[in-house]
Write a protein that holds these residues in place. Structure first.
Motif, short mmCIF file in Angstrom:
data_model
loop_
_atom_site.label_atom_id
_atom_site.label_comp_id
_atom_site.label_asym_id
_atom_site.label_seq_id
_atom_site.Cartn_x
_atom_site.Cartn_y
_atom_site.Cartn_z
N ASN A 237 45.99 40.17 34.27
CA ASN A 237 45.72 38.75 34.52
C ASN A 237 45.60 37.98 33.21
O ASN A 237 46.03 36.82 33.11
N ALA A 238 45.02 38.60 32.18
CA ALA A 238 44.91 37.94 30.88
C ALA A 238 46.24 37.92 30.16
O ALA A 238 46.63 36.91 29.57
N ARG A 239 46.98 39.04 30.20
CA ARG A 239 48.28 39.16 29.53
C ARG A 239 49.24 38.07 30.00
O ARG A 239 49.99 37.48 29.22
N LEU A 240 49.24 37.78 31.32
CA LEU A 240 50.15 36.79 31.89
C LEU A 240 49.49 35.42 32.06
O LEU A 240 50.06 34.53 32.70
N ALA A 241 48.29 35.26 31.48
CA ALA A 241 47.58 33.99 31.52
C ALA A 241 47.38 33.48 32.94
O ALA A 241 47.43 32.28 33.21
N ALA A 242 47.15 34.43 33.88
CA ALA A 242 47.02 34.06 35.29
C ALA A 242 45.67 33.44 35.60
O ALA A 242 45.56 32.61 36.51
N GLY A 243 44.62 33.84 34.88
CA GLY A 243 43.30 33.29 35.13
C GLY A 243 42.28 34.39 35.34
O GLY A 243 42.58 35.59 35.20
N ILE A 244 41.06 33.99 35.68
CA ILE A 244 39.95 34.92 35.88
C ILE A 244 39.63 34.98 37.37
O ILE A 244 39.24 33.98 37.98
N ALA A 245 39.80 36.14 37.97
CA ALA A 245 39.50 36.31 39.38
C ALA A 245 37.99 36.18 39.62
O ALA A 245 37.18 36.56 38.76
N ARG A 246 37.63 35.69 40.79
CA ARG A 246 36.22 35.45 41.11
C ARG A 246 35.56 36.73 41.66
O ARG A 246 35.05 36.76 42.77
N VAL A 247 35.57 37.77 40.87
CA VAL A 247 35.08 39.07 41.33
C VAL A 247 33.60 39.02 41.72
O VAL A 247 33.23 39.55 42.78
N PRO A 248 32.70 38.41 40.93
CA PRO A 248 31.29 38.36 41.36
C PRO A 248 31.11 37.70 42.72
O PRO A 248 30.30 38.16 43.54
N ASP A 249 31.86 36.64 42.99
CA ASP A 249 31.75 35.95 44.27
C ASP A 249 32.32 36.81 45.40
O ASP A 249 31.77 36.83 46.51
N MET A 250 33.40 37.53 45.12
CA MET A 250 33.96 38.44 46.13
C MET A 250 32.96 39.53 46.49
O MET A 250 32.73 39.82 47.67
N LEU A 251 32.36 40.14 45.48
CA LEU A 251 31.40 41.21 45.73
C LEU A 251 30.18 40.69 46.50
O LEU A 251 29.69 41.34 47.43
N ALA A 252 29.70 39.51 46.11
CA ALA A 252 28.54 38.92 46.81
C ALA A 252 28.86 38.64 48.27
O ALA A 252 27.97 38.75 49.13
N ALA A 253 30.10 38.31 48.57
CA ALA A 253 30.51 38.01 49.95
C ALA A 253 30.78 39.27 50.76
O ALA A 253 30.90 39.19 51.99
N GLY A 254 30.90 40.43 50.08
CA GLY A 254 31.19 41.67 50.79
C GLY A 254 32.65 42.07 50.81
O GLY A 254 33.06 42.90 51.62
N VAL A 255 33.46 41.49 49.92
CA VAL A 255 34.87 41.87 49.84
C VAL A 255 34.98 43.20 49.09
O VAL A 255 34.41 43.35 48.01
N PRO A 256 35.71 44.19 49.63
CA PRO A 256 35.94 45.43 48.88
C PRO A 256 36.83 45.15 47.67
O PRO A 256 37.89 44.55 47.80
N VAL A 257 36.39 45.57 46.47
CA VAL A 257 37.15 45.32 45.25
C VAL A 257 37.26 46.61 44.45
O VAL A 257 36.26 47.30 44.21
N GLY A 258 38.48 46.95 44.03
CA GLY A 258 38.73 48.06 43.12
C GLY A 258 39.43 47.55 41.88
O GLY A 258 39.71 46.35 41.75
N LEU A 259 39.74 48.46 40.95
CA LEU A 259 40.42 48.10 39.71
C LEU A 259 41.86 48.58 39.72
O LEU A 259 42.18 49.61 40.32
N GLY A 260 42.72 47.83 39.02
CA GLY A 260 44.12 48.21 38.88
C GLY A 260 44.59 48.08 37.46
O GLY A 260 44.20 47.15 36.74
N VAL A 261 45.46 49.01 37.04
CA VAL A 261 46.12 48.91 35.74
C VAL A 261 47.14 47.78 35.77
O VAL A 261 47.29 47.03 34.83
N ASP A 262 47.85 47.65 36.87
CA ASP A 262 49.05 46.83 37.06
C ASP A 262 50.18 47.45 36.25
O ASP A 262 49.99 48.39 35.47
#
Length: 457
Positions: free
Chosen positions: A297-322
């Motif tokens: 996301n940083a390499r392609l200047a896509a932006g910062i995902a709202r991971v803290p908000d997703m986790l607080a809402a109960g969204v399952p989140v994992g990590l990816g290399v891409d």
């Protein structure tokens, strides 16, 4: 009788529901399962112990789980380094459209080797480029993962919206709707294993809203559910994608996905950078998962995902290399640190993520996203014996008292041992299942061959 491996004298982060940790504890493996985890030494009198590992100076964690990757990109690293996503895709699709089976096999070996030696025990590959006459690409990727000894999910991708239809891929790089669905079904039937300790699983994975037709999305979802497998795609990665969806479909990406049957607990999406509150609520309501790829996301200047908000809402989140054309390091253990640091640049600042949340993203969160939380992602009796011993007593980490902080905040920690299904695949940072030097040579040769073919046009 079960053959046992006993690991003792190590700090242990179980990443169970209570985040149980032991400053000095043990793990007992019985064949391909975890038999016991606890404080202090292992129980006395264990039968059929074939090996004892002294974990002094180490942290034991669940193996890392990668939830988004494009292995083929290993042989196009270092190109289009100053582009945003759409321009990057336009620059690289003409090259990617010329891959063949030997190239894909070598690239898969390179991608898997880099992850495995850095603590990944479960990998996935979203492969969606199938040039006509290129060979058995899915078989080559699955074979590379099997030989490496890594647990694996192939997300069998597809594209049917080319330049002539308003998409980004060249016309000769896409499949027909019928061809994509047929080939995907064949891949699932041939390779998917639904068993508890499966080493190979397959998901249905049309590439993205801007490279597939609405019908491929809709029928792909129907196919996946008829076969009982998971669904994967890219979603809400850039502002350009959001604009594309509004112009073409009259709605944003999340609403579009919901209209085509692409929200649900059997679905996970890569990136999800540009999500508003209602998007996050929809993902939480449907238990749709997210593969967070901070470096890409940083390499392609896509932006910062709202991971803290997703986790607080109960969204399952994992990590990816891409894919490694947008994350040249190809390592997942560095994503623990990058996820924490990049999310602290967002609105939540220092409260965004802590070390243990980052470790959970890379382990149990990934297991949730891939639909395998019952089997792996935490160190608990009855779960699969997928775990890593990180060495933390060297110059890089020895003065950091808390081992989880050392692992996440510190330099990339050396992997002394990595076990998958009870089998050791890494020892002292080197693969036991593959020749790293041979892989380096083959990936360089195939990268050069692809570059020469692409240059000829």
């Amino acid at each position: 009788m079960a053959q046992r491996i006993v690991i003792e004298n190590a700090a242990i982060a179980t990443v169970d529901a209570q985040d149980t940790e032991y400053p000095s504890g043990h793990v007992v493996l019985a064949d391909n399962l975890i038999e016991s985890v606890g404080e202090g030494r292992a129980p006395e009198g264990l039968a059929d112990v074939v090996r004892r590992v002294d974990g002094t100076g180490h942290l034991v964690t669940p193996g890392l789980i990668n939830t988004h990757h494009h292995f083929y990109q290993w042989i196009t690293r270092g190109l289009a380094t100053d582009h945003n996503l759409f321009n990057w895709l336009v620059a690289l699709y003409p090259t990617w459209a010329r891959i063949d089976e030997p190239m894909v096999r070598a690239a898969a070996q390179g991608s898997l080797a880099m992850m495995a030696r850095g603590g990944v025990t479960t990998a996935m590959d979203h492969h969606y480029v199938f040039p006509r006459g290129s060979g058995d690409l899915s078989g080559a990727i699955i074979g590379a993962a099997r030989d490496m000894g890594v647990r694996f999910t192939l997300a069998r991708g597809s594209m049917d919206r080319s330049e002539k239809d308003g998409g980004l891929p060249p016309d000769f790089a896409v499949e027909t709707l019928e061809g994509a669905l047929t080939a995907t079904e064949e891949t699932v039937r041939q390779h998917h294993d639904a068993s508890f300790d499966a080493m190979t699983q397959v998901a249905v994975a049309p590439c993205s809203p801007f490279s597939v037709s609405t019908e491929l999305l809709r029928q792909g979802a129907e196919l996946a559910r008829s076969l009982g497998v998971r669904l994967h795609t890219h979603g809400s990665e850039t502002v350009e994608e959001e604009k594309f969806c509004h112009e073409l479909f009259g709605m944003g990406p999340t609403d579009y996905f919901e209209s085509t049957g692409w929200l649900g607990e059997d679905v996970w999406m890569a990136h999800c950078v540009h999500m508003n509150d209602s998007d996050i609520d929809a993902f939480a309501r449907t238990r749709t998962g997210v593969a967070h790829c901070p470096s890409s996301n940083a390499r392609l200047a896509a932006g910062i995902a709202r991971v803290p908000d997703m986790l607080a809402a109960g969204v399952p989140v994992g990590l990816g290399v891409d894919g490694t054309a947008s994350n040249e390091s190809g390592e997942l253990h560095t994503e623990l640190r990058n996820a924490l640091l990049i999310n602290r640049l967002g609105v939540h600042r220092e409260a965004a993520l802590n070390a243990r949340q980052a470790l959970r993203l890379g382990t149990y969160g990934g297991a949730q996203v891939l639909g395998r939380a019952r089997e792996t992602g935490s160190l608990e009796p009855g779960k699969l014996a997928d775990l890593v011993l990180w060495r933390l007593d060297t110059l890089a980490h020895a003065s950091i008292a808390d081992p989880v902080t050392a692992l996440v905040f510190g330099a990339a920690a050396p992997v002394t041992a990595s076990f998958v299904n009870g089998r050791q695949i890494v020892e002292n940072g080197r693969l036991l299942t593959a020749d790293e030097d041979a892989i380096a040579r083959s990936t360089r040769q195939e990268a050069q061959r692809l570059a020469a073919i692409a240059a000829q046009g």
